[in-house]
Scaffold this active site. Sequence first.
Site, mmCIF file in Angstrom:
data_model
loop_
_atom_site.group_PDB
_atom_site.id
_atom_site.type_symbol
_atom_site.label_atom_id
_atom_site.label_comp_id
_atom_site.label_asym_id
_atom_site.label_seq_id
_atom_site.Cartn_x
_atom_site.Cartn_y
_atom_site.Cartn_z
ATOM 1 N N LYS A 11 0.849 -1.203 0.000
ATOM 2 C CA LYS A 11 0.000 0.000 0.000
ATOM 3 C C LYS A 11 0.884 1.254 0.000
ATOM 4 O O LYS A 11 1.964 1.230 -0.579
ATOM 5 C CB LYS A 11 -0.980 -0.045 1.177
ATOM 6 C CG LYS A 11 -1.774 -1.363 1.203
ATOM 7 C CD LYS A 11 -2.945 -1.333 2.123
ATOM 8 C CE LYS A 11 -3.665 -2.683 2.066
ATOM 9 N NZ LYS A 11 -4.849 -2.757 2.894
ATOM 10 N N GLU A 97 -9.743 -0.639 -1.593
ATOM 11 C CA GLU A 97 -9.424 0.783 -1.346
ATOM 12 C C GLU A 97 -9.552 1.593 -2.632
ATOM 13 O O GLU A 97 -9.930 2.760 -2.604
ATOM 14 C CB GLU A 97 -8.026 0.895 -0.716
ATOM 15 C CG GLU A 97 -8.067 0.452 0.740
ATOM 16 C CD GLU A 97 -6.819 -0.230 1.251
ATOM 17 O OE1 GLU A 97 -5.737 -0.063 0.656
ATOM 18 O OE2 GLU A 97 -6.939 -0.966 2.267
HETATM 19 P P1 PGA Z 1 -4.582 -6.428 5.481
HETATM 20 O O1 PGA Z 1 -4.816 -5.910 3.978
HETATM 21 O O2 PGA Z 1 -3.788 -7.691 5.400
HETATM 22 O O3 PGA Z 1 -3.833 -5.307 6.166
HETATM 23 O O4 PGA Z 1 -5.946 -6.656 6.074
HETATM 24 C C1 PGA Z 1 -5.102 -6.806 2.952
HETATM 25 C C2 PGA Z 1 -5.232 -6.068 1.634
HETATM 26 O O5 PGA Z 1 -5.776 -4.956 1.640
HETATM 27 O O6 PGA Z 1 -4.791 -6.551 0.576
#
Ligand code: PGA
Length: 256
Positions: A11, A97
């Site tokens: 991210k 997202e």
């Molecule tokens: P997370 O995110 O493992 O922090 O829950 C997963 C993703 O958004 O791919």
Amino acid sequence: MRTPLIAGNWKMNTDSSSAVALASEIAQRAGEATDAELLVCPPSVYLALVKDALGEAAVGLGAQNMSCQPQGAYTGEISAGMVTDLGAKYVILGHSERRHIFGESDENVNKKTLAALAAGLTPIVCVGELLEEREAGKTAEVIRGQFDGSLAGVTAEQMKSVVLAYEPVWAIGTGKVASPEQAEEVHADLRKQLAERYNGEVAESVRILYGGSVKPDNASELLGQTNVDGALIGGASLKADDFLAIAVAGAAVAQA
Ligand code: PGA
């Protein structure tokens, strides 16, 4: 036999030096999980640095998003060609997202998927329901709609090089992981849709990843489900120890 894919979605985290440090450590320790395929998806500005840091290690490189356009006046966007130019082979598309913060529709995701395939990239196409959709008993309907919309016009041959990711929105970054049964139910339904829309061969070959609060302590159970072929990991992918522990769990399942 589908090789488990263990993908880290970094991210909008890391800086240039921590991205290089994380990639270097994963590269050095990739041998801990040789029966799983490892993939890291750093912020796109660090793709080239991470590529260098990975060197010859068996760790793939992916982007987190791209434009559906090949080039031109699209300020702030990056094209599939740019992603491949930097050595990436994968691109995450339609992450929740992107869908919920940036308003990407199934139609946008579909255009990007077709553009990625045309450029020779493997798209990781994400689908997932909101908590209120699950509570209203609409999970299957929502996932089917996203599957149909995001993959419109993808041929059977192309579909073999697509990876799907089921990421319940309520489980992403919340610490609330789907139960192995909840994950398996959706994964099995996705595989059924692949068989219905394409054929048995496509359904058997496409990898379907689970994402949403995957951690070392829940990875074995999730990855042990028949139709769970890997993980898309956010938070835990930022720590080499955790990422590799999940990869080791995936490799163990592949050997079993
Ligand atoms: P997370 O995110 O493992 O922090 O829950 C997963 C993703 O958004 O791919």
